[in-house]
Enzyme design. Structure first.
Site, PDB file in Angstrom:
ATOM      1  N   VAL A 178      57.281 129.192 -47.709  1.00 51.17           N
ATOM      2  CA  VAL A 178      58.022 127.956 -47.916  1.00 51.17           C
ATOM      3  C   VAL A 178      58.084 127.610 -49.399  1.00 51.17           C
ATOM      4  O   VAL A 178      59.154 127.302 -49.942  1.00 51.17           O
ATOM      5  CB  VAL A 178      57.386 126.790 -47.118  1.00 51.17           C
ATOM      6  CG1 VAL A 178      58.190 125.511 -47.311  1.00 51.17           C
ATOM      7  CG2 VAL A 178      57.285 127.145 -45.640  1.00 51.17           C
ATOM      8  N   GLY A 216      55.834 139.809 -35.806  1.00 52.27           N
ATOM      9  CA  GLY A 216      55.614 138.799 -36.843  1.00 52.27           C
ATOM     10  C   GLY A 216      55.801 137.366 -36.360  1.00 52.27           C
ATOM     11  O   GLY A 216      55.817 136.432 -37.152  1.00 52.27           O
ATOM     12  N   SER A 219      57.936 129.542 -52.007  1.00 52.90           N
ATOM     13  CA  SER A 219      58.850 130.423 -52.745  1.00 52.90           C
ATOM     14  C   SER A 219      60.294 129.995 -52.537  1.00 52.90           C
ATOM     15  O   SER A 219      61.101 129.997 -53.479  1.00 52.90           O
ATOM     16  CB  SER A 219      58.705 131.877 -52.273  1.00 52.90           C
ATOM     17  OG  SER A 219      57.367 132.269 -52.332  1.00 52.90           O
ATOM     18  N   LYS A 278      50.809 119.560 -41.563  1.00 49.30           N
ATOM     19  CA  LYS A 278      50.638 118.802 -40.307  1.00 49.30           C
ATOM     20  C   LYS A 278      49.174 118.606 -39.938  1.00 49.30           C
ATOM     21  O   LYS A 278      48.802 117.554 -39.438  1.00 49.30           O
ATOM     22  CB  LYS A 278      51.362 119.481 -39.158  1.00 49.30           C
ATOM     23  CG  LYS A 278      50.962 120.926 -38.936  1.00 49.30           C
ATOM     24  CD  LYS A 278      52.168 121.782 -38.657  1.00 49.30           C
ATOM     25  CE  LYS A 278      51.821 123.217 -38.972  1.00 49.30           C
ATOM     26  NZ  LYS A 278      52.933 124.005 -39.426  1.00 49.30           N
ATOM     27  N   VAL A 318      56.821 118.484 -38.980  1.00 43.40           N
ATOM     28  CA  VAL A 318      57.125 118.618 -37.556  1.00 43.40           C
ATOM     29  C   VAL A 318      58.506 119.240 -37.378  1.00 43.40           C
ATOM     30  O   VAL A 318      59.488 118.745 -37.920  1.00 43.40           O
ATOM     31  CB  VAL A 318      57.095 117.245 -36.833  1.00 43.40           C
ATOM     32  CG1 VAL A 318      57.390 117.420 -35.353  1.00 43.40           C
ATOM     33  CG2 VAL A 318      55.765 116.552 -37.032  1.00 43.40           C
ATOM     34  N   LYS A 347      51.151 118.064 -34.353  1.00 41.68           N
ATOM     35  CA  LYS A 347      52.510 117.502 -34.413  1.00 41.68           C
ATOM     36  C   LYS A 347      52.665 116.340 -33.443  1.00 41.68           C
ATOM     37  O   LYS A 347      53.332 115.346 -33.749  1.00 41.68           O
ATOM     38  CB  LYS A 347      53.526 118.611 -34.140  1.00 41.68           C
ATOM     39  CG  LYS A 347      53.556 119.652 -35.267  1.00 41.68           C
ATOM     40  CD  LYS A 347      54.271 120.930 -34.852  1.00 41.68           C
ATOM     41  CE  LYS A 347      54.316 121.922 -36.009  1.00 41.68           C
ATOM     42  NZ  LYS A 347      54.756 123.264 -35.565  1.00 41.68           N
TER      43      LYS A 347
END
Lengths: 441, 441
Positions: A18, A189, A20, A107, A134, A207
């Site tokens: 995130v 993955g 990057s 979160k 979330v 969340k």
């Protein structure tokens, strides 16, 4: 980069998927972002655990001295994307105390200490935004806190964890058992090396705590959330689901309850549940997320999209960053926390729900009647029941299987019924117990 | 009501379905709203055309002097729910000039003059909110302006008019023709006595203009929106749709286009289109609305819910009202208009789209080839073609019907092809022309 006195200074903590993406978009879309903010964004530094030249960003931006970075005078906004609760908590609190606005996707941290962080932001009169915490790119925090600010939210139910949704979708579509679906998800993955936080429901519970807090203006922490994961869901459960016209989804449910005495309570819970195929959440497949919100005036709303991944999460972070930056430029702040209603948490036993129970019993006269009596004794009303013979490999009848779907009853009455059935003479085993959601009373 | 010096004064203009709900919620949920705002809301007056004692609200709150109401010193926020463009425009401009924040659901007015209103709000340094103008209770304005502020929106496609969606859903489900579906919708209250604004697509076009303006930071007015209504959609069109695995929906589409020369343009258009049954918009039935947003980083998001009606629309209005009131109490303002990109509007002829065309032709050798040549001449590539015989009541073959589905081509090339086919010797009539959306190239 040239220095710009009017620029809004940004520090990004963490340079994973995130982080990057966020750095890339800040640089590539600089012109558009400046137009929307009214001033350019300027990246002052990126906090990482280990400074190295191969991170795809100018090495002079990198620093492992997070404390110094979040205290810099030329940093206005700190974007925290480090992940674990610590050292993120320390960094965020330091940033807020230093008068920086903070954008975070953390979160687990928010679910532990949303109250403390909000108070620190309030004290410093800065923004604290967390849309990305979330359901990734799907706007749910802002709709709940702002668009529905004049409505009364009754219920929020969502599929908010992509890993478990991928596994359950695969089990539904291929008939695979849990272990092999998890192995596939790991190979592709979709599941992490240690999938515990996802498959045990902890991620969804964090969340749920955040959603319940903002939907009901009540502080709910992850510890307040009743949580069951998906590790015990079997291929046989999916066969039962199909027979009932359902699938199984891991749901995060936040509900406003009015108890017998007219008192309002809040419930937040996470568990795998039977969902009828015609329910809008049933068709949310793979790694997608969806959140259904029911409010008094608005009725039922649904929000759907990609709940994870670098780019979608970065989209939510950038939205928050632009808002916080615009507030800086215009000299204001975004909407603050509203006054908290402090509704008490309803324990799981108090929650009205429906159960599906499948039992193996001995094939004798009177068994169905005595099984049904266990439900009746605890005032659990049976909606549907099915009994079928069980044969062994030689084709010989060796017992029977009874499947019961109840009407709504308290979880306490239902779980006591299950305990009684487990100890019942005629019951050889309780094969499966699943709650059912979204199918009326 | 007792006077409260800290209260936020509210004037509501209009006491129809939505206005009555807004007034009811302001009074019934006063305590909750005050907690969320940080001060109570106080209703100072309700502007109506005719003051009467039977309106369900204290008669002393009613006034037909709108000018005086929006100028009152004790009014902080004006909620405009009168409906038509005039006198709403005058009242809103007066309110803004008097330093009041404004909440409005007036899509026709916004689509004509969003620029002017935004400028007036900017000049007065007050809030102008209009979440309720598009898709009722569904939060779309706030997600587009705030949550996606750091992303690049590529496309917004939505079902934003409940009346036409109700009619088209009925035609799809029952095989009814347009006139009888409209008559049913009128009888059930889903269509107004004069349904022109809905069925001719004007209402959807106003919403498309608003969505395109905020999604692309470009001022788009209703006049910029290419608009076709649903009055020419036939029962036969729905038969064709079914044969193609599609249904027909009235779509509002806003798109960012990059033309051949690398220039960015904006398209906003409304027309009935074939939508594949597996597309998320295909299953949005009855009076519901849904908006699909595609953004560069966020991917595809969908927002779904009730798009009209007193209570759902009031929910959106109240959300805006609470936000505007909170800004008043806290001494700030919400996010302003971002700098406008002023992208030029792409005329409909430039838009790449797919056509479905059904033709009645004479049953002679070479007709299919000469029909296909009309497409080829204009570089329109054919994806699918079907030819079948047409027989008269006596069972005698009297001609043929050719149905063509094209690949994507510019609307100009496609419409020129249709004109040529209409003048073609072997073509007795062009029975139906429908665009197809959401089905790839």
């Amino acid at each position: 980069m040239a220095e710009d006195k009017n620029a809004v200074g940004v520090a990004v903590l963490g340079l994973g998927n995130v982080g990057s993406e966020v750095v890339r978009i800040i640089e590539e879309d600089a012109e558009d972002l400046a137009a929307r903010i009214g001033a350019p964004l300027q990246l002052r530094g990126i906090g990482v655990r280990r400074v190295a030249a191969d991170r795809g960003v100018p090495v002079e931006l990198l620093t492992d001295d997070i404390d110094a970075l979040v205290a810099r005078d030329d940093v206005d906004i700190v974007v925290e994307l480090m992940g674990p609760v610590e050292p993120a908590r320390k960094a965020i609190l330091a940033a807020l105390e230093n008068g920086k606005s903070v954008v975070t996707a953390n979160k687990a941290l928010l679910a532990q200490s949303t109250g403390k962080l909000a108070e620190a932001a309030e004290k410093a009169r800065v923004d604290l935004y967390f849309e990305a915490a979330v359901a990734g790119a799907i706007p749910v925090i802002r709709p709940l806190t702002q668009s529905l600010a004049g409505d009364t939210v009754l219920r929020v139910a969502g599929i908010v964890n992509g890993t478990t949704n991928y596994i359950l979708s695969a089990m539904n579509d291929t008939g695979a058992d849990y272990e092999s679906a998890l192995a596939d998800a790991s190979a592709l993955g979709y599941a992490e090396a240690d999938p515990t936080a996802d498959v045990e429901g902890h991620d969804a519970a964090a969340k749920a705590a955040i959603l319940a807090s903002i939907a009901f203006h009540t502080r709910v922490t992850a510890d307040d959330v009743y949580c069951e994961g998906i590790t015990k869901v079997t291929a046989e459960d999916f066969e039962s689901a199909k027979a009932l016209g359902c699938t199984i989804k891991l749901l995060a449910i936040c509900e406003r309850l009015t108890t017998d005495k007219g008192k309002q309570r809040v419930s937040a819970r996470v568990y795998p549940a039977l969902v009828p195929l015609d329910h809008p959440l049933a068709s949310v497949g793979g790694a997608f997320n969806a959140v259904v919100v029911e409010a008094e005036a608005a009725g039922r709303l649904m929000f759907y999209g990609q709940g994870a991944g670098g780019a979608p999460t970065a989209s939510a972070v950038l939205g928050d960053l632009v808002m916080a930056a615009r507030n800086r430029v215009q000299g204001g702040r975004g909407p603050r926390e509203s006054k908290y209603a402090k509704l008490p948490i309803a324990p799981i036993g108090m929650i009205p729900t429906r159960y599906y129970v499948s039992l193996y019993v001995s094939d004798k006269p009177g068994v169905l009647s005595s099984v049904a009596a266990e439900f009746a004794k605890r005032e659990v009303s049976i909606a549907e029941v099915r009994q079928e013979g069980v044969v062994n490999e030689g084709g010989e009848r060796v017992g029977a299987r009874i499947a019961v779907l109840t009407h709504r009853a308290t979880d306490e009455a239902l779980s006591k019924t299950i305990t009684a059935l487990e100890g019942h003479d005629a019951v050889s085993s309780v094969a499966s117990v699943l709650r059912m959601e979204g199918a009326g009373e």
